[in-house]
Write a protein that holds these residues in place. Structure first.
Motif, PDB file in Angstrom:
ATOM      1  N   ASP A 123     147.704   0.063  24.226  1.00  0.00           N
ATOM      2  CA  ASP A 123     147.827   1.453  23.785  1.00  0.00           C
ATOM      3  C   ASP A 123     147.950   1.546  22.270  1.00  0.00           C
TER       4      ASP A 123
ATOM      5  N   GLU B 226     141.100   4.991  31.814  1.00  0.00           N
ATOM      6  CA  GLU B 226     142.313   5.210  32.605  1.00  0.00           C
ATOM      7  C   GLU B 226     142.399   6.662  33.042  1.00  0.00           C
TER       8      GLU B 226
ATOM      9  N   HIS C 213     145.099   9.198  35.328  1.00  0.00           N
ATOM     10  CA  HIS C 213     146.439   9.274  35.910  1.00  0.00           C
ATOM     11  C   HIS C 213     146.579  10.613  36.623  1.00  0.00           C
TER      12      HIS C 213
ATOM     13  N   ARG D 250     153.468  -1.899  29.025  1.00  0.00           N
ATOM     14  CA  ARG D 250     153.339  -1.220  30.317  1.00  0.00           C
ATOM     15  C   ARG D 250     153.858  -2.108  31.451  1.00  0.00           C
ATOM     16  N   THR D 251     154.321  -1.476  32.518  1.00  0.00           N
ATOM     17  CA  THR D 251     154.681  -2.209  33.722  1.00  0.00           C
ATOM     18  C   THR D 251     153.402  -2.662  34.433  1.00  0.00           C
TER      19      THR D 251
ATOM     20  N   GLN E 124     151.530   0.348  35.787  1.00  0.00           N
ATOM     21  CA  GLN E 124     150.866   1.133  34.742  1.00  0.00           C
ATOM     22  C   GLN E 124     149.635   0.403  34.205  1.00  0.00           C
TER      23      GLN E 124
ATOM     24  N   ARG F 216     146.357   0.729  36.239  1.00  0.00           N
ATOM     25  CA  ARG F 216     145.586   1.979  36.148  1.00  0.00           C
ATOM     26  C   ARG F 216     144.401   1.859  35.207  1.00  0.00           C
TER      27      ARG F 216
ATOM     28  N   THR G 139     152.500  -8.156  30.947  1.00  0.00           N
ATOM     29  CA  THR G 139     152.984  -6.785  31.010  1.00  0.00           C
ATOM     30  C   THR G 139     154.490  -6.761  30.773  1.00  0.00           C
ATOM     31  N   SER G 140     155.046  -5.566  30.802  1.00  0.00           N
ATOM     32  CA  SER G 140     156.500  -5.382  30.665  1.00  0.00           C
ATOM     33  C   SER G 140     157.036  -6.053  29.403  1.00  0.00           C
TER      34      SER G 140
ATOM     35  N   ARG H 157     163.523   6.366  31.465  1.00  0.00           N
ATOM     36  CA  ARG H 157     162.798   5.570  32.442  1.00  0.00           C
ATOM     37  C   ARG H 157     163.252   4.109  32.391  1.00  0.00           C
TER      38      ARG H 157
ATOM     39  N   ALA I  97     161.952   0.317  33.223  1.00  0.00           N
ATOM     40  CA  ALA I  97     160.667  -0.372  33.346  1.00  0.00           C
ATOM     41  C   ALA I  97     160.860  -1.749  33.965  1.00  0.00           C
TER      42      ALA I  97
END
Length: 277
Positions: free
Chosen positions: A10, A34, A36, A67-68, A71, A74, A87-88, A138, A140
């Motif tokens: 991102d 992507e 969503h 991102r997890t 995520q 996606r 990730t994460s 949030r 994660a």
């Protein structure tokens, strides 16, 4: 395969509409990668897509994101599927799309030994925030947390004061746009990249001296950029705001989605492969 390429996604390779200029939004060559809840969310250019496909055949390209896993899944990133993805923020190494439990088990042990647990951090965080400026909190991947905030009314002193508390407890805080991340020191992209490199060497895919190239735009990417043999960051984002520099890190001339093209061309040149331009 001559190199490992670890790239944030991102605002590095892919961009939401909010991360692009009006002129970039009006380009006719944007490719949505992507969706969503049925709505288009993230884009790159067709040239970036071409370069990604080429790089995936000439180097070990490892998507590396905060991102997890859910995520990350996606995103239909050109050049996949990926043998490895991170990730994460380094909390998960995906092998053929699935989180590696051995990596996660070792990481959980390191987090417990390194300072406060997530529950303690959440308690301290909730005591410091208000719905007046925090829109979401949030968690994660049961590893770290982040806030989605209204930047215009966020208290000016919050980030520095919260980061000070975090650093005394084995964590750190950083802000990327509307998101404020709170992450344990043990959860780091650079550690996961080093582990993927080790595995690829053990498998005979890379040699011990195969270089690592990296890209990213946020403070959470900085350790990964420093650890790489060479790296690049866009001239936008959190690191640009901080005027963060490093001797082995190049800064793009372009901002927004066009920076993604420039980053991929830089990767191609660094690995001495055609850029696809």
């Amino acid at each position: 395969m001559t190199a490992l390429i670890a790239s944030d996604l991102d605002r590095t390779l892919i961009y939401s509409r909010a991360a692009m200029t009006r002129a970039q939004l009006d380009r006719g060559d944007l490719l949505c990668v992507e969706y969503h809840e049925g709505a288009p969310l993230s884009y790159l250019t067709e040239r970036s897509a071409q370069r990604l496909r080429e790089l995936s055949t000439t180097a070990q390209l490892v998507p590396t994101t905060t991102r997890t896993p859910a995520q990350f899944r996606r995103i239909a990133l050109p050049g996949g599927p990926w043998r490895y993805a991170i990730t994460s923020n380094g909390g998960a190494i995906l092998v053929d799309g699935e989180p590696d439990p051995v990596w996660r088990g070792g990481l959980d042990t390191a987090v417990r030994a390194g300072g406060a647990g997530l529950d303690e951090v959440l308690t301290a965080l909730r005591a410091r925030i208000s719905p007046d400026w925090v829109r979401k909190l949030r968690i994660a991947d049961d590893l770290f947390c982040y806030l989605v905030v209204d930047v215009d009314v966020q208290p000016a002193e919050f980030l520095a004061e919260w980061d000070e508390w975090c650093r005394a407890h084995g964590w750190g805080a950083s802000q990327q746009g509307r998101k404020i991340y709170t992450v344990p020191d043990s959860v780091c992209k650079s550690h996961a990249v080093a582990e993927v490199h080790r595995r690829l060497v053990a498998d005979g895919v890379l040699s011990e001296d195969s270089p690592v190239f990296a890209a990213g735009d946020g403070a959470l990417d900085a350790p990964m950029l420093e650890a790489a043999d060479a790296a690049i960051r866009p001239c936008h984002g959190e690191l640009e705001t901080l005027n963060w520099q490093h001797p082995t890190v190049t800064v793009t001339e372009e901002a927004g989605v066009t920076a993604g093209e420039e980053i991929l061309a830089w990767f191609a040149g660094s690995t001495r492969m055609p850029s696809g331009s």
